[in-house]
Scaffold this motif. Structure first.
Motif, short mmCIF file in Angstrom:
data_model
loop_
_atom_site.label_atom_id
_atom_site.label_comp_id
_atom_site.label_asym_id
_atom_site.label_seq_id
_atom_site.Cartn_x
_atom_site.Cartn_y
_atom_site.Cartn_z
N THR A 56 17.11 -7.94 1.72
CA THR A 56 16.81 -9.29 2.19
C THR A 56 15.58 -9.28 3.08
O THR A 56 15.53 -8.54 4.07
CB THR A 56 18.02 -9.87 2.95
OG1 THR A 56 19.11 -10.02 2.05
CG2 THR A 56 17.67 -11.22 3.57
N ALA A 57 14.60 -10.10 2.73
CA ALA A 57 13.34 -10.15 3.47
C ALA A 57 12.43 -11.20 2.84
O ALA A 57 12.74 -11.72 1.75
CB ALA A 57 12.65 -8.79 3.45
N VAL A 58 11.34 -11.48 3.51
CA VAL A 58 10.26 -12.22 2.88
C VAL A 58 9.36 -11.19 2.20
O VAL A 58 8.96 -10.20 2.83
CB VAL A 58 9.46 -13.03 3.91
CG1 VAL A 58 8.27 -13.73 3.24
CG2 VAL A 58 10.35 -14.04 4.61
N TYR A 59 9.07 -11.42 0.94
CA TYR A 59 8.26 -10.51 0.15
C TYR A 59 6.86 -11.07 -0.01
O TYR A 59 6.69 -12.24 -0.38
CB TYR A 59 8.90 -10.27 -1.21
CG TYR A 59 10.09 -9.34 -1.14
CD1 TYR A 59 11.28 -9.74 -0.55
CD2 TYR A 59 10.01 -8.04 -1.65
CE1 TYR A 59 12.36 -8.88 -0.46
CE2 TYR A 59 11.09 -7.18 -1.59
CZ TYR A 59 12.26 -7.60 -0.99
OH TYR A 59 13.32 -6.73 -0.90
N TYR A 60 5.88 -10.21 0.26
CA TYR A 60 4.48 -10.59 0.20
C TYR A 60 3.74 -9.74 -0.82
O TYR A 60 3.96 -8.53 -0.90
CB TYR A 60 3.80 -10.37 1.55
CG TYR A 60 4.39 -11.13 2.70
CD1 TYR A 60 5.42 -10.60 3.46
CD2 TYR A 60 3.89 -12.40 3.04
CE1 TYR A 60 5.96 -11.31 4.53
CE2 TYR A 60 4.42 -13.11 4.11
CZ TYR A 60 5.45 -12.56 4.84
OH TYR A 60 5.97 -13.26 5.90
N CYS A 61 2.84 -10.37 -1.55
CA CYS A 61 1.92 -9.58 -2.36
C CYS A 61 0.58 -9.51 -1.62
O CYS A 61 0.26 -10.38 -0.80
CB CYS A 61 1.74 -10.15 -3.75
SG CYS A 61 0.85 -11.72 -3.87
N ALA A 62 -0.15 -8.45 -1.90
CA ALA A 62 -1.41 -8.20 -1.19
C ALA A 62 -2.40 -7.53 -2.13
O ALA A 62 -2.01 -6.80 -3.04
CB ALA A 62 -1.16 -7.33 0.03
N ALA A 63 -3.68 -7.78 -1.88
CA ALA A 63 -4.75 -7.21 -2.69
C ALA A 63 -5.67 -6.39 -1.80
O ALA A 63 -6.03 -6.83 -0.69
CB ALA A 63 -5.54 -8.31 -3.39
N GLY A 64 -6.05 -5.21 -2.29
CA GLY A 64 -6.93 -4.35 -1.51
C GLY A 64 -7.68 -3.38 -2.38
O GLY A 64 -7.61 -3.44 -3.61
N ARG A 65 -8.40 -2.48 -1.74
CA ARG A 65 -9.21 -1.52 -2.48
C ARG A 65 -8.38 -0.40 -3.09
O ARG A 65 -8.67 0.10 -4.17
CB ARG A 65 -10.27 -0.92 -1.56
CG ARG A 65 -11.43 -1.85 -1.28
CD ARG A 65 -12.49 -1.16 -0.45
NE ARG A 65 -13.72 -1.90 -0.43
CZ ARG A 65 -14.70 -1.71 -1.29
NH1 ARG A 65 -14.59 -0.80 -2.22
NH2 ARG A 65 -15.80 -2.43 -1.20
N PHE A 66 -7.38 0.03 -2.34
CA PHE A 66 -6.59 1.19 -2.77
C PHE A 66 -5.10 0.88 -2.70
O PHE A 66 -4.68 0.15 -1.81
CB PHE A 66 -6.92 2.41 -1.90
CG PHE A 66 -8.37 2.75 -1.87
CD1 PHE A 66 -9.14 2.42 -0.77
CD2 PHE A 66 -8.97 3.37 -2.95
CE1 PHE A 66 -10.49 2.71 -0.73
CE2 PHE A 66 -10.32 3.66 -2.93
CZ PHE A 66 -11.09 3.34 -1.82
N PRO A 67 -4.31 1.47 -3.58
CA PRO A 67 -2.86 1.21 -3.59
C PRO A 67 -2.11 2.01 -2.54
O PRO A 67 -1.33 2.91 -2.85
CB PRO A 67 -2.47 1.62 -5.01
CG PRO A 67 -3.42 2.71 -5.35
CD PRO A 67 -4.73 2.34 -4.71
#
Length: 122
Positions: free
Chosen positions: A91-102
């Motif tokens: 249970t949580a708020v799930y966020y997607c994110a974009a960046g240079r490296f995984p």
């Protein structure tokens, strides 16, 4: 303007499944590594999983290995998180994110979505 919009969250019973989506716009999606993070009340944002942009290499937090699966569709500028065998501690708020490296560090990501709530009942 870069936008990441998550969807697919909701309330599910323990043991159930959910599929989260993240729609990206305003950036060259195929050129970015993408990650999913989550934040529960009173806790720090934590890494869940990430996928690279070069070869699609994936990595997972130990807590979700074998239960969650990340994927991306560069043609649709979309990121997905398939979650199975869900537990109340997911249970949580799930966020997607974009960046240079995984990578697993939130500071390594340039863009973030607004989040989608996932609640797993026992």
């Amino acid at each position: 303007q870069v936008q990441l919009v998550e969807s697919g969250g909701g309330l599910v019973q323990a043991g159930g499944s959910l599929r989260l989506s993240c729609a990206a716009s305003g950036l060259t999606f195929r050129g970015y590594a993408m990650g999913w993070f989550r934040q529960a009340p009173g806790k720090e944002r934590e890494f869940v999983t990430a996928i690279g942009w070069i070869d699609g290499t994936t990595s997972y937090a130990d807590s979700v290995k074998g239960r969650f699966s990340i994927s991306r569709d560069n043609a649709k500028n979309s990121l997905y998180l398939q979650m199975t065998s869900l537990k109340p501690e997911d249970t949580a708020v799930y966020y997607c994110a974009a960046g240079r490296f995984p990578i697993a560090t939130p500071r390594g990501y340039d863009y973030w979505g607004q989040g989608t709530q996932v609640t797993v009942s026992s």
